[in-house]
Write an enzyme that holds these catalytic residues in place. Structure first.
Site, PDB file in Angstrom:
ATOM      1  N   LYS A  23       0.732  -1.272  -0.061  1.00 40.15           N
ATOM      2  CA  LYS A  23       0.145   0.253  -0.001  1.00 40.15           C
ATOM      3  C   LYS A  23       0.941   1.178   0.134  1.00 40.15           C
ATOM      4  CE  LYS A  23      -1.365   1.727   4.119  1.00 40.15           C
ATOM      5  NZ  LYS A  23      -1.366   3.048   4.260  1.00 40.15           N
ATOM      6  N   ASN A  24       1.741   1.325   0.776  1.00 37.15           N
ATOM      7  CA  ASN A  24       2.643   2.413   0.959  1.00 37.15           C
ATOM      8  C   ASN A  24       3.563   2.968  -0.120  1.00 37.15           C
ATOM      9  OD1 ASN A  24       1.093   3.219   3.340  1.00 37.15           O
ATOM     10  ND2 ASN A  24       2.695   2.446   4.759  1.00 37.15           N
ATOM     11  N   ARG A  95      -4.723  10.247   4.055  1.00 37.11           N
ATOM     12  CA  ARG A  95      -3.793  11.489   4.290  1.00 37.11           C
ATOM     13  C   ARG A  95      -2.685  11.160   3.255  1.00 37.11           C
ATOM     14  NH1 ARG A  95       1.017  12.569   6.193  1.00 37.11           N
ATOM     15  NH2 ARG A  95       1.227  14.496   7.275  1.00 37.11           N
ATOM     16  N   ASP A 119      -4.476  12.772  12.542  1.00 34.76           N
ATOM     17  CA  ASP A 119      -5.567  11.653  12.553  1.00 34.76           C
ATOM     18  C   ASP A 119      -5.440  10.707  13.698  1.00 34.76           C
ATOM     19  OD1 ASP A 119      -3.000  10.351  12.346  1.00 34.76           O
ATOM     20  OD2 ASP A 119      -3.380   9.585  10.224  1.00 34.76           O
ATOM     21  N   ASP A 308       4.521   0.432  11.848  1.00 40.70           N
ATOM     22  CA  ASP A 308       3.301  -0.066  11.569  1.00 40.70           C
ATOM     23  C   ASP A 308       3.119  -1.606  11.714  1.00 40.70           C
ATOM     24  OD1 ASP A 308       2.739   2.429  10.155  1.00 40.70           O
ATOM     25  OD2 ASP A 308       3.247   1.726   8.209  1.00 40.70           O
TER      26      ASP A 308
HETATM   27  N1  EPU Z   1       6.827  14.552  10.236  1.00 38.22           N
HETATM   28  C1  EPU Z   1       7.089  16.137  10.756  1.00 38.22           C
HETATM   29  N2  EPU Z   1       7.108  16.912   9.537  1.00 38.22           N
HETATM   30  C2  EPU Z   1       7.085  16.406   8.337  1.00 38.22           C
HETATM   31  C3  EPU Z   1       7.141  15.201   8.078  1.00 38.22           C
HETATM   32  C4  EPU Z   1       6.953  14.149   8.913  1.00 38.22           C
HETATM   33  O1  EPU Z   1       6.857  16.177  11.681  1.00 38.22           O
HETATM   34  O2  EPU Z   1       7.152  17.392   7.425  1.00 38.22           O
HETATM   35  C5  EPU Z   1       6.654  13.722  11.548  1.00 38.22           C
HETATM   36  C6  EPU Z   1       5.245  13.019  11.375  1.00 38.22           C
HETATM   37  O3  EPU Z   1       4.204  13.815  12.130  1.00 38.22           O
HETATM   38  C7  EPU Z   1       5.408  11.957  12.115  1.00 38.22           C
HETATM   39  C8  EPU Z   1       6.991  11.369  11.783  1.00 38.22           C
HETATM   40  O4  EPU Z   1       7.565  12.603  11.368  1.00 38.22           O
HETATM   41  O5  EPU Z   1       5.429  11.786  13.508  1.00 38.22           O
HETATM   42  C9  EPU Z   1       6.985  10.313  10.802  1.00 38.22           C
HETATM   43  O6  EPU Z   1       6.353  10.586   9.375  1.00 38.22           O
HETATM   44  P1  EPU Z   1       6.613  10.047   8.192  1.00 38.22           P
HETATM   45  O7  EPU Z   1       6.679  11.516   7.207  1.00 38.22           O
HETATM   46  O8  EPU Z   1       7.713   9.352   8.046  1.00 38.22           O
HETATM   47  O9  EPU Z   1       5.261   9.299   7.865  1.00 38.22           O
HETATM   48  P2  EPU Z   1       4.263   9.247   6.557  1.00 38.22           P
HETATM   49  O10 EPU Z   1       5.240   9.307   5.346  1.00 38.22           O
HETATM   50  O11 EPU Z   1       3.421  10.285   6.966  1.00 38.22           O
HETATM   51  C10 EPU Z   1       4.544   6.853   6.286  1.00 38.22           C
HETATM   52  C11 EPU Z   1       3.335   5.649   6.035  1.00 38.22           C
HETATM   53  C12 EPU Z   1       2.720   5.464   7.568  1.00 38.22           C
HETATM   54  C13 EPU Z   1       4.039   4.871   8.158  1.00 38.22           C
HETATM   55  C14 EPU Z   1       5.072   6.012   8.380  1.00 38.22           C
HETATM   56  C15 EPU Z   1       6.242   5.802   8.853  1.00 38.22           C
HETATM   57  C16 EPU Z   1       2.323   6.130   4.057  1.00 38.22           C
HETATM   58  C17 EPU Z   1       1.022   6.640   3.127  1.00 38.22           C
HETATM   59  N3  EPU Z   1       2.312   6.000   5.164  1.00 38.22           N
HETATM   60  O12 EPU Z   1       3.592   8.049   6.705  1.00 38.22           O
HETATM   61  O13 EPU Z   1       2.037   4.295   7.235  1.00 38.22           O
HETATM   62  O14 EPU Z   1       3.607   4.584   9.571  1.00 38.22           O
HETATM   63  O15 EPU Z   1       5.645   6.290   6.767  1.00 38.22           O
HETATM   64  O16 EPU Z   1       6.944   4.284   8.326  1.00 38.22           O
HETATM   65  O17 EPU Z   1       3.325   5.773   3.339  1.00 38.22           O
HETATM   66  C18 EPU Z   1       0.094   2.801   7.830  1.00 38.22           C
HETATM   67  O18 EPU Z   1       0.362   2.195   6.726  1.00 38.22           O
HETATM   68  O19 EPU Z   1      -0.751   2.530   8.592  1.00 38.22           O
HETATM   69  C19 EPU Z   1       0.971   4.154   8.129  1.00 38.22           C
HETATM   70  C20 EPU Z   1       0.519   5.079   9.020  1.00 38.22           C
END
Ligand code: EPU
Length: 428
Positions: A23-24, A95, A119, A308
């Site tokens: 998915k991701n 998101r 969220d 995750d």
């Molecule tokens: N963060 C910031 N500022 C930013 C970007 C991120 O503060 O500009 C913080 C976030 O708030 C969070 C942390 O950094 O606390 C990690 O965020 P990251 O950007 O790495 O995660 P994401 O891209 O929002 C993806 C996956 C998540 C997975 C995380 C970490 C997708 C669609 N989502 O999220 O997947 O947990 O990376 O591996 O790719 C899930 O599949 O259930 C899921 C939540």
């Protein structure tokens, strides 16, 4: 009518499952398709709700998207001229819609994406996405609930340091930089297999990205990209969920189309818990013949333990022999689901980003509510070993990330069914 999963605990899970594409990864690959005019085809696409939402988003931007569920493919026909606005009604449902920000800015010189907000797993910042785009020469403002990014000229390569190896920020900046003028270096990037997957696809499209799998990506900008056919990397979180399912039910599951090297820490933890993990050509097999031992975990960006899989491991620890300390370093509210697990009799005490889980021999079935995808998976796993019936509400969360979950569980011998109920959500 409310949909729920009715799980009757007790049986061992035994048999084989086939893992689909991640998915991701696939959501970002779909967004990356926007970078090239013409038809991009993605293979091994999971049949999940999030793919439908992403397909709808791309259609609204002007693409033709067809999803063949039988063949697990998505074809995206990208026009020469794209719309550049992603509306709130879709972004609020998923998101990950934010991942169109970089490609739209690169293709159209402008992007308007509704702000997703936080969220159920916590606040989800975008500061690093925005700062990275500004470093490449874009302007960005937050107006009326939208993040509006624009650039009158072509973006320019620069040196971008991320404060934290954010998956989303790495992807946004990477996709904006592939057609920028000159060279972009992004330092302290996320190294998840899904990031490598997107780099492989972008390079096949004609991008010049080096440093794949390291903390520094170097991108030499090119004028344009071409459409490609690309196979999505297998979903390591789904594979890891099946691995925990084998251990928690003291079962024996062969997990096909899975890469053990993407799950090293998690599989090592399962071995510490008492499981036998055997590596196969196209996956791995996990078997267990005793009550698991409790295992401590600490979530971190890849190659650390994946956040995750944290809820699934809390479920495992809830019935394990001993006590475990679980530390969550990625998402501030990811322990919210333990209140639901407590309804099954789990003994979990949280303090900030730590949770102490004391294993109990037994859990007892009860109605529970899934608050996000992984919490949903954790609750179903707990239900599989709880005495009696566990009703898992909030099924749409599980549908967002797990294709054919109930059917696969049934094939492995679980007593689980998807039913509709007249009553409203369970009372707390
Ligand atoms: N963060 C910031 N500022 C930013 C970007 C991120 O503060 O500009 C913080 C976030 O708030 C969070 C942390 O950094 O606390 C990690 O965020 P990251 O950007 O790495 O995660 P994401 O891209 O929002 C993806 C996956 C998540 C997975 C995380 C970490 C997708 C669609 N989502 O999220 O997947 O947990 O990376 O591996 O790719 C899930 O599949 O259930 C899921 C939540």
């Amino acid at each position: 009518m409310v949909e729920l999963l009715k799980v009757v605990g007790g049986g061992r899970l035994v048999g084989e499952v086939h893992v689909t594409g991640a998915k991701n990864s696939v959501l970002k690959l779909m967004a990356a398709a926007l970078l090239a005019e013409g038809t991009t085809t993605l293979l091994d696409v999971p049949d999940i709700l999030d793919v439908e939402i992403m397909a709808e988003l791309l259609r609204r931007l002007g693409c033709e998207v067809s999803h063949n569920r039988i063949q697990s493919t998505v074809e995206i026909c990208v026009p020469a001229v794209l719309d550049h606005r992603a509306d709130y009604d879709l972004v609020r449902r998923m998101r990950a819609s934010i991942c169109v920000l970089g490609p739209l800015l690169a293709r159209c010189g402008a992007a308007e994406v509704a702000l997703p907000g936080g969220d159920n797993i916590g606040s989800r910042g975008l500061d690093m996405h925005v700062e990275g785009l500004i470093k490449l020469g874009a302007q960005a403002v937050n107006e009326h609930g939208y993040l509006i990014a624009s650039s009158k000229q072509r973006l320019r390569g620069d040196l971008v340091y991320l404060d934290f190896p954010s998956v989303g920020a790495t992807e946004t900046i990477l996709m904006a930089a592939v057609t920028a003028l000159g060279t972009t270096v992004i330092d302290n990037v996320a190294r998840e297999p899904e990031i490598i997957d997107i780099c492989i696809m972008l390079n096949a499209m004609g991008a010049q990205i080096s440093g794949l799998g390291t903390s520094t990506l170097t991108i030499d900008g090119v004028d344009a990209l071409q459409p490609v056919t690309h196979r999505t990397v297998p979903d390591r979180i789904v594979a890891g969920t099946w691995a925990v399912a084998a251990v928690i039910t003291q079962g024996d599951i062969t997990i096909r189309n899975a890469r053990a090297e993407h799950l090293q820490i998690a599989l090592d933890k399962l071995v510490t818990a008492g499981a036998v993990v055997s590596i196969l050509d196209d996956g791995f097999r996990v078997s267990m013949n005793q009550r698991p031992l409790a295992v401590d975990i600490v979530t971190l960006p890849y190659p650390g333990f994946p956040t995750d899989l944290q809820p699934q491991f809390i479920a495992l620890n809830a019935i394990a022999d001993g006590a475990a300390l679980v530390t969550e370093n990625l998402f501030e509210a990811r322990f919210r689901f333990v209140q639901e697990l407590a309804r099954l009799g789990a003994d979990v005490r949280t303090d900030g980003h730590h949770a102490l889980v004391r294993g109990h021999q037994k859990l007892s079935g009860a109605p529970v509510e899934a608050t996000d995808i992984r919490a949903g998976a954790g609750l179903v796993l707990a239900g599989l070993v709880a005495e009696g019936v566990t009703s898992v509400y909030g099924v749409s969360h599980i549908d967002r990330g797990y294709a054919g979950f109930v059917q696969d569980l049934q094939r492995l011998g679980a007593d689980i069914s998807r039913i509709e109920e007249d009553a409203l959500k369970p009372q707390g």
